[in-house]
Enzyme design. Structure first.
Site: not given
Length: 140
Positions: A54, A56
Site C-alpha cells: 500500500k 504507506k
C-alpha cells in the site's frame, strides 16, 4: 470422541486483512465471515507487507491491530501474517474450509486463487461491502 478427531460439522473460516483503525466496515466483514462457519481465524498483515503493498505505514502496529481483533466476540483466533508475500502460512496452519475475501481485496483474491489452485481445494467467498462510501479505511 477424542479431542483430536476433527468435528466434521466444524467449518473453519479464514480472512486476511490489515484492520487498521478497526471500524464498522471491518466488523461487518468479520461478522459475515463468521456466519460462513463455526471458527473464524483472522490473519493480520505485517507492517512491512503493508508498506510494500500500500506504500504507506498503518497508523497502528500489527500488535495493536491483533489485540483489537482478539477482543471481538465473533473472532476465534488472530494470527500474524507472513513477512514474505504469497507464502500463506496461515492457510497451511489453519486448514480452512472457506477463505472469505473482502469486496475490495482484488490483488489478494487473484493471488490466493493461484495459490489455492496449486495447493488445496478451499472455497473462496467474496463478501459484499458494508456502506463502502462511509466505512473504508482510506476514507477515515
Amino acid at each position: 470422541k477424542s479431542q483430536k478427531s476433527k468435528n466434521h460439522n466444524m467449518k473453519n473460516i479464514l480472512v486476511f486483512g490489515v484492520f487498521d483503525k478497526l471500524h464498522k466496515g471491518h466488523k461487518h466483514f468479520l461478522q459475515q465471515a463468521k456466519q460462513l462457519g463455526n471458527h473464524l481465524t483472522v490473519c493480520v498483515a505485517q507492517d512491512e507487507v503493508i508498506k510494500t503493498l500500500k506504500r504507506k505505514t498503518p497508523s497502528q502496529t500489527m500488535q495493536e491491530r491483533m489485540q483489537q481483533l482478539s477482543t471481538l466476540p465473533y473472532v476465534d483466533k488472530v494470527l500474524p501474517g507472513d513477512v514474505k508475500l504469497s507464502e500463506y502460512t496461515c492457510i497451511k496452519n489453519t486448514s480452512p474450509d472457506v477463505i472469505a475475501i473482502g469486496y475490495d481485496q482484488h490483488e489478494l483474491m487473484a493471488d490466493i486463487k493461484q495459490w489455492v489452485k496449486k495447493h488445496h481445494k478451499i472455497h473462496l467467498e467474496v463478501l459484499p461491502a458494508y456502506k463502502p462510501d462511509i466505512y473504508k479505511t482510506s476514507l477515515l
